[in-house]
Design a protein around this motif. Structure first.
Motif, PDB file in Angstrom:
ATOM      1  N   LYS A 128      44.200  29.356  31.050  1.00  0.00           N
ATOM      2  CA  LYS A 128      43.169  28.609  30.336  1.00  0.00           C
ATOM      3  C   LYS A 128      41.787  29.202  30.635  1.00  0.00           C
ATOM      4  CE  LYS A 128      45.859  24.677  29.292  1.00  0.00           C
ATOM      5  NZ  LYS A 128      46.711  25.554  28.447  1.00  0.00           N
ATOM      6  N   ARG A 129      41.747  30.530  30.644  1.00  0.00           N
ATOM      7  CA  ARG A 129      40.497  31.225  30.909  1.00  0.00           C
ATOM      8  C   ARG A 129      39.920  31.727  29.596  1.00  0.00           C
ATOM      9  NH1 ARG A 129      39.415  36.218  35.137  1.00  0.00           N
ATOM     10  NH2 ARG A 129      39.300  34.532  36.592  1.00  0.00           N
ATOM     11  N   PRO A 130      38.602  31.545  29.378  1.00  0.00           N
ATOM     12  CA  PRO A 130      37.998  32.060  28.146  1.00  0.00           C
ATOM     13  C   PRO A 130      38.137  33.588  28.065  1.00  0.00           C
ATOM     14  CG  PRO A 130      36.329  31.065  29.590  1.00  0.00           C
ATOM     15  CD  PRO A 130      37.652  30.861  30.243  1.00  0.00           C
ATOM     16  N   PRO A 188      44.064  37.850  37.896  1.00  0.00           N
ATOM     17  CA  PRO A 188      43.138  36.830  38.403  1.00  0.00           C
ATOM     18  C   PRO A 188      43.904  35.970  39.408  1.00  0.00           C
ATOM     19  CG  PRO A 188      44.068  36.105  36.336  1.00  0.00           C
ATOM     20  CD  PRO A 188      44.667  37.462  36.609  1.00  0.00           C
ATOM     21  N   PRO A 189      43.230  35.092  40.133  1.00  0.00           N
ATOM     22  CA  PRO A 189      43.965  34.174  40.998  1.00  0.00           C
ATOM     23  C   PRO A 189      45.014  33.384  40.195  1.00  0.00           C
ATOM     24  CG  PRO A 189      41.639  34.100  41.515  1.00  0.00           C
ATOM     25  CD  PRO A 189      41.779  34.929  40.261  1.00  0.00           C
ATOM     26  N   ALA A 190      46.166  33.111  40.828  1.00  0.00           N
ATOM     27  CA  ALA A 190      47.296  32.493  40.118  1.00  0.00           C
ATOM     28  C   ALA A 190      47.176  30.970  40.092  1.00  0.00           C
ATOM     29  CB  ALA A 190      48.612  32.932  40.757  1.00  0.00           C
ATOM     30  N   LEU A 216      28.230  41.407  43.280  1.00  0.00           N
ATOM     31  CA  LEU A 216      28.335  40.390  42.232  1.00  0.00           C
ATOM     32  C   LEU A 216      29.036  39.144  42.756  1.00  0.00           C
ATOM     33  CD1 LEU A 216      29.429  42.563  39.167  1.00  0.00           C
ATOM     34  CD2 LEU A 216      27.122  41.833  39.811  1.00  0.00           C
ATOM     35  N   ARG A 217      29.907  39.357  43.746  1.00  0.00           N
ATOM     36  CA  ARG A 217      30.601  38.220  44.344  1.00  0.00           C
ATOM     37  C   ARG A 217      30.807  38.531  45.822  1.00  0.00           C
ATOM     38  NH1 ARG A 217      36.517  36.713  42.128  1.00  0.00           N
ATOM     39  NH2 ARG A 217      37.148  38.497  43.385  1.00  0.00           N
ATOM     40  N   HIS A 218      30.378  37.620  46.671  1.00  0.00           N
ATOM     41  CA  HIS A 218      30.598  37.811  48.106  1.00  0.00           C
ATOM     42  C   HIS A 218      32.070  37.646  48.445  1.00  0.00           C
ATOM     43  CE1 HIS A 218      26.461  38.098  49.482  1.00  0.00           C
ATOM     44  NE2 HIS A 218      26.141  37.186  48.572  1.00  0.00           N
TER      45      HIS A 218
HETATM   46 MG    MG Z   1      37.844  33.418  39.811  1.00  0.00          MG
END
Ligand code: MG
Ligand code: TXA
Length: 347
Positions: free
Chosen positions: A72-74, A157-159, A209-211
């Motif tokens: 359910k990810r855009p 991506p994370p599951a 961009l992400r720690h």
């Molecule tokens: Mg994420």
């Protein structure tokens, strides 16, 4: 009730009426099975050293569309592509800078994702329409075995479902995705417990961009130059910041604020996630989940503690909130504070 939170994988597994196969990493046949399913365009949850990833063949458009749909990810929120080694980069990226080589030599396989210029032939579906790609070579030996057995690159991506807490065990995966994916390959608990550091190497100055597990200081030391870094707890990058949250309301505060809040909010129950000694006199309306005081150990149990807090809240009949003690504002906590800011609100 206070319990020290030492996370261990439980054996409660519901696999969605058998539609999701439970594979075991200790069985070589199961690793091959996971690889075969991925090659056939199926979605398989695979352990990485950070969190469980939901894998799909990164070159298979149909599989990628299924991945967006299932999570359910855009479709404008791209996937990290997992490769078996640095040698695979030219399949996905162009104008690969020397910085990428330096960082890969130092940190791959491992929890660092490089944002690079997308190679011209790469399908827009995997990059969410961006002209960049995000690539990492994961360190988990089981993920690497699957990559080699399948001989593909894997988007992962994370599951979990978008906006929920990332999974660090196969049980967490099944909580959200049982019956919706072909299989989960169980290899116990993930070592780091928070997602990889993401660094942008497409601009003049490298920028986090992400720690994550690889800190700004570690990156600067290897590159021998400054690396820009957003404030770990700020929401200053619109579009990039995805908020996810436990199923119950979750607030972050100092330990003192937590102790006061519980006393002045008499009708509610609480699951309190903390790392300092907690003193709430004569009040039984809370469950306490004590995490380690060191950032690395804390991170590896953080998501599991959020899953646990949700479970505790559901066992309570009354209204329940999750209260989380804010960690120190020092660099080694950047990864944790970033995740905490996304998972909670301030009262
Ligand atoms: Mg994420
Ligand atoms: O540790 C991890 O990185 C885990 C495991 C499974 O490997 N994966 C993960 O994936 O966290 P995900 O989908 O949450 O990471 C997405 C982030 C985006 O928010 C963005 O920062 C970056 O990766 N990203 C992905 N594709 C990108 C692209 N084409 N250009 C720029 N950034 C991208």
């Amino acid at each position: 009730m206070e319990k020290l939170f030492v996370f261990s994988s439980s054996s409660r597994k519901t696999n969605g009426d058998g539609r999701t196969r439970l594979l075991s990493a200790t069985n070589p046949g199961d690793i091959q099975e996971a690889a075969d399913l991925l090659r056939a365009g199926e979605l398989v949850a695979i352990p990485t050293e950070t969190v469980y990833g939901l894998g799909a063949d990164a070159s298979n458009e149909e599989a990628l569309l299924k991945l967006y749909e299932t999570k359910k990810r855009p479709q404008n929120h791209p996937f990290i592509i997992h490769v078996a080694s640095f040698e695979d980069l030219p399949k996905w990226a162009k104008n690969i800078p020397l910085r990428a080589k330096k960082l890969a030599d130092a940190f791959w396989p491992g929890p660092l994702t490089l944002q690079l210029q997308k190679a011209d032939h790469v399908n827009n579906v995997v990059t969410g329409g961006l002209n960049t790609v995000a690539l990492r070579c994961p360190a988990h030996p089981i993920f690497l075995k699957v990559l080699k057995a399948a001989n593909i690159s894997i988007a992962a991506p994370p599951a979990n479902l978008q906006k929920t807490v990332s999974p660090t065990t196969a049980d967490h995966v099944l909580d959200g995705l049982a019956g919706k994916i072909a299989a989960v390959l169980d290899a116990g608990t993930c070592e780091y417990g928070i997602e990889s550091t993401v660094i942008d190497l497409t601009s003049q100055i490298p920028q986090i961009l992400r720690h994550g597990p690889i800190s700004q200081a570690m990156l600067e030391e290897v590159l021998g130059e400054a690396v820009l870094s957003p404030d770990a707890a700020s929401d200053s990058i619109p579009g990039r910041v995805v908020h996810y949250h436990p199923k119950n309301p979750a607030l972050r505060m100092s330990l003192e604020e937590i102790q006061r809040y519980v006393i002045i909010t008499p009708k509610k129950w609480f699951a309190i996630v903390h790392h300092s000694p907690l003193h709430i006199k004569g009040d039984g309306r809370y469950v306490s989940i004590l995490l380690p005081r060191k950032s690395r150990e804390y991170a590896s149990s953080f998501y599991a503690a959020l899953h646990e807090a949700d479970k505790d809240c559901f066992e309570i009949k009354g209204e329940c909130e999750i209260l989380i003690e804010e960690p120190p504002k020092t660099p080694e906590w950047d990864g944790v504070r970033d995740r905490l800011a996304k998972a909670t609100t301030k009262p």
